[in-house]
Design an enzyme around this catalytic site. Structure first.
Site, PDB file in Angstrom:
ATOM      1  N   TYR A   5      -2.350  -0.475  10.589  1.00 55.10           N
ATOM      2  CA  TYR A   5      -2.459  -0.815   9.169  1.00 55.10           C
ATOM      3  C   TYR A   5      -1.173  -0.493   8.384  1.00 55.10           C
ATOM      4  CZ  TYR A   5      -4.136  -0.769   4.336  1.00 55.10           C
ATOM      5  OH  TYR A   5      -4.273  -0.977   2.972  1.00 55.10           O
ATOM      6  N   SER A  32       0.841  -1.196   0.000  1.00 59.68           N
ATOM      7  CA  SER A  32       0.000   0.000   0.000  1.00 59.68           C
ATOM      8  C   SER A  32       0.874   1.242   0.000  1.00 59.68           C
ATOM      9  CB  SER A  32      -0.876   0.023   1.248  1.00 59.68           C
ATOM     10  OG  SER A  32      -1.583   1.248   1.330  1.00 59.68           O
TER      11      SER A  32
HETATM   12  N1  LIG Z   1      -8.864   0.379  -1.132  1.00 58.25           N
HETATM   13  C1  LIG Z   1      -7.745   1.083  -1.112  1.00 58.25           C
HETATM   14  O1  LIG Z   1      -7.776   2.321  -1.291  1.00 58.25           O
HETATM   15  C2  LIG Z   1      -6.427   0.398  -0.894  1.00 58.25           C
HETATM   16  C3  LIG Z   1      -5.259   1.186  -0.934  1.00 58.25           C
HETATM   17  C4  LIG Z   1      -4.029   0.558  -0.744  1.00 58.25           C
HETATM   18  C5  LIG Z   1      -3.964  -0.804  -0.530  1.00 58.25           C
HETATM   19  N2  LIG Z   1      -5.108  -1.550  -0.495  1.00 58.25           N
HETATM   20  C6  LIG Z   1      -4.991  -2.997  -0.270  1.00 58.25           C
HETATM   21  O2  LIG Z   1      -5.743  -3.679  -1.275  1.00 58.25           O
HETATM   22  C7  LIG Z   1      -6.276  -4.886  -0.700  1.00 58.25           C
HETATM   23  C8  LIG Z   1      -7.786  -4.918  -0.888  1.00 58.25           C
HETATM   24  O3  LIG Z   1      -8.331  -3.768  -0.252  1.00 58.25           O
HETATM   25  P1  LIG Z   1      -9.894  -3.486  -0.200  1.00 58.25           P
HETATM   26  O4  LIG Z   1     -10.036  -2.049   0.067  1.00 58.25           O
HETATM   27  O5  LIG Z   1     -10.546  -4.102  -1.381  1.00 58.25           O
HETATM   28  O6  LIG Z   1     -10.281  -4.278   1.126  1.00 58.25           O
HETATM   29  P2  LIG Z   1     -11.741  -4.700   1.654  1.00 58.25           P
HETATM   30  O7  LIG Z   1     -11.745  -4.522   3.135  1.00 58.25           O
HETATM   31  O8  LIG Z   1     -12.805  -4.013   0.875  1.00 58.25           O
HETATM   32  O9  LIG Z   1     -11.785  -6.251   1.311  1.00 58.25           O
HETATM   33  C9  LIG Z   1     -10.946  -7.144   1.989  1.00 58.25           C
HETATM   34  C10 LIG Z   1     -11.409  -8.554   1.728  1.00 58.25           C
HETATM   35  O10 LIG Z   1     -10.673  -9.401   2.623  1.00 58.25           O
HETATM   36  C11 LIG Z   1     -11.572 -10.276   3.260  1.00 58.25           C
HETATM   37  N3  LIG Z   1     -11.040 -10.658   4.577  1.00 58.25           N
HETATM   38  C12 LIG Z   1     -10.970  -9.897   5.700  1.00 58.25           C
HETATM   39  N4  LIG Z   1     -10.465 -10.614   6.711  1.00 58.25           N
HETATM   40  C13 LIG Z   1     -10.205 -11.856   6.206  1.00 58.25           C
HETATM   41  C14 LIG Z   1      -9.668 -13.047   6.759  1.00 58.25           C
HETATM   42  N5  LIG Z   1      -9.309 -13.116   8.059  1.00 58.25           N
HETATM   43  N6  LIG Z   1      -9.533 -14.127   5.969  1.00 58.25           N
HETATM   44  C15 LIG Z   1      -9.916 -14.064   4.664  1.00 58.25           C
HETATM   45  N7  LIG Z   1     -10.432 -12.986   4.085  1.00 58.25           N
HETATM   46  C16 LIG Z   1     -10.569 -11.889   4.865  1.00 58.25           C
HETATM   47  C17 LIG Z   1     -12.889  -9.514   3.357  1.00 58.25           C
HETATM   48  O11 LIG Z   1     -13.988 -10.385   3.524  1.00 58.25           O
HETATM   49  C18 LIG Z   1     -12.903  -8.771   2.026  1.00 58.25           C
HETATM   50  O12 LIG Z   1     -13.491  -9.550   1.014  1.00 58.25           O
HETATM   51  C19 LIG Z   1      -5.870  -4.890   0.774  1.00 58.25           C
HETATM   52  O13 LIG Z   1      -4.733  -5.696   0.952  1.00 58.25           O
HETATM   53  C20 LIG Z   1      -5.556  -3.428   1.058  1.00 58.25           C
HETATM   54  O14 LIG Z   1      -4.637  -3.292   2.099  1.00 58.25           O
HETATM   55  C21 LIG Z   1      -6.329  -0.964  -0.664  1.00 58.25           C
END
Ligand SMILES: NC(=O)c1ccc[n+]([C@@H]2O[C@H](COP(=O)([O-])OP(=O)(O)OC[C@H]3O[C@@H](n4cnc5c(N)ncnc54)[C@H](O)[C@@H]3O)[C@@H](O)[C@H]2O)c1
Length: 261
Positions: free
Chosen positions: A150, A137
Site C-alpha cells: 500500500y 497518503s
Molecule cells: N481512510 C484513511 O485513513 C486514508 C488515509 C490516507 C489515504 N487514504 C486514501 O483515501 C482514498 C479513500 O480511502 P477509503 O479509506 O475511503 O477507502 P475504502 O476502501 O473505504 O473505499 C475505497 C473505494 O474504492 C472502491 N474500489 C475498490 N477497488 C476498486 C476498483 N478496482 N475499481 C473501482 N473502485 C474500486 C471501493 O468499492 C470503495 O468504494 C484511498 O485512495 C486511500 O488510499 C485513506
C-alpha cells in the site's frame, strides 16, 4: 468555492467512504458527478440519494473497457469533463509475504487505474482546462508496520502526480495529490466496531489534532484543488493529515519531560 458549479467530475471509488463524501460535497456545491466504483449496490444507492446531478457507472479501475465507458458515460450524460478524482483503492497488503500477484493488483488498482483514466479523459480535460486530484497518503513517505504494498502504491501516486502535472501542463490541465491522515472510513468502522472515540484515542499521539479526520475535511481539500482558488497550484501534494507529517518519531510525547526523575 468559485469554479465548481455546473462542472462535471468523474470520481473513482466514490460509492462509499471518503469518495462518497467527495461526491456529496461536489453535488452540494452544484457539480455533476459520475460515481465510478466497483461496488454496485452502494453506488446505485448513493446516486439515488444525491439526485439528478449524480450518475453511477459500474467501473473497475483495472479494466480499460470500464474506464472508457465511464468517460463516454460522462460525455453522454453531461457533455463535458472538468475534473478527475482518483480515490479508488485497495488496502491489500501482506507485508513481506505479499505475492507477485498481490503486488501487481495493488499497483493496478491504486496507481495504474487512475493513470489510464486521466489518459482517456485528456482530450475532454484539455477542452475545459480541467483538474485532476489523485489520492496519495501519509503512508507514501514512511515505513509502516506490516505494510509493503500500500505505501509503495501511494509513493507511486505522488511521483505520478508530479509527472502528469508536467506532461499535461501544455493542455492547461492541473494535477495534484491530496494526502489524508487517518480518516474515518469503512475499515476503521469495521475494525473498531464503529467506536469513533476509541479510534480518535489511538490516532491522537501521531495527529496534532488529537483525532482522525472527518471525511468532509478531505473532500473540502479536493474541491479546493479543483476550484478557481487553486489555478496556480499544480504538481504538488496537499497533506490533510492533522499535522501527522509535521511530527517526528517523538510524536507528541514529552520525552524530555520523561527524563526528569
Ligand atoms: N481512510 C484513511 O485513513 C486514508 C488515509 C490516507 C489515504 N487514504 C486514501 O483515501 C482514498 C479513500 O480511502 P477509503 O479509506 O475511503 O477507502 P475504502 O476502501 O473505504 O473505499 C475505497 C473505494 O474504492 C472502491 N474500489 C475498490 N477497488 C476498486 C476498483 N478496482 N475499481 C473501482 N473502485 C474500486 C471501493 O468499492 C470503495 O468504494 C484511498 O485512495 C486511500 O488510499 C485513506
Amino acid at each position: 468555492m468559485r469554479g465548481l458549479k455546473g462542472k462535471v467530475a468523474i470520481i473513482t471509488g466514490s460509492a462509499t467512504s471518503i469518495g462518497a463524501s467527495v461526491a456529496r460535497s461536489f453535488v452540494n456545491i452544484g457539480t455533476k458527478v459520475i460515481i465510478a466504483d466497483i461496488a454496485e449496490q452502494a453506488g446505485q444507492e448513493l446516486s439515488s440519494a444525491l439526485g439528478e446531478n449524480a450518475v453511477f457507472i459500474k467501473t473497475d479501475v483495472t479494466s480499460d473497457a470500464d474506464l472508457k465507458a465511464a468517460v463516454e458515460g460522462a460525455i453522454s450524460h453531461w457533455g463535458q469533463i472538468d475534473f478527475i478524482i482518483n480515490t479508488a483503492c485497495t488496502y491489500l497488503d501482506n507485508g513481506m509475504d505479499s505475492t507477485r500477484e498481490e503486488f501487481l493488483t495493488s499497483i493496478n488498482v491504486n496507481a495504474a487505474g487512475g493513470f489510464m483514466l486521466v489518459q482517456m479523459a485528456r482530450p475532454y480535460l484539455k477542452k475545459t482546462k480541467g483538474a485532476v486530484v489523485n489520492f496519495g497518503s501519509i503512508s507514501a513517505k514512511v515505513a509502516q508496520p506490516g505494510r509493503a504494498l500500500y505505501p509503495m502504491t501511494k509513493g507511486t501516486v505522488h511521483q505520478l502526480t508530479r509527472s502528469e502535472a508536467l506532461l499535461l501542463a501544455e493542455d492547461g490541465i492541473r494535477v495534484n495529490t491530496v494526502s489524508p491522515g487517518w480518516t474515518w472510513c469503512t475499515i476503521m468502522d469495521d475494525v473498531s466496531g464503529g467506536n469513533r472515540e476509541h479510534t480518535d484515542k489511538i490516532a491522537a499521539p501521531f495527529h496534532m489534532t488529537g483525532r482522525v479526520a472527518h471525511q468532509e475535511e478531505i473532500a473540502d481539500a479536493v474541491l479546493f484543488l479543483c476550484s478557481d482558488h487553486a489555478t496556480f497550484i499544480t504538481g504538488t501534494d496537499l497533506p490533510v493529515d492533522g499535522g501527522y507529517s509535521a511530527l517526528g518519531p517523538e510524536q507528541q510525547i514529552d520525552s524530555l519531560g520523561k527524563l526528569e526523575n
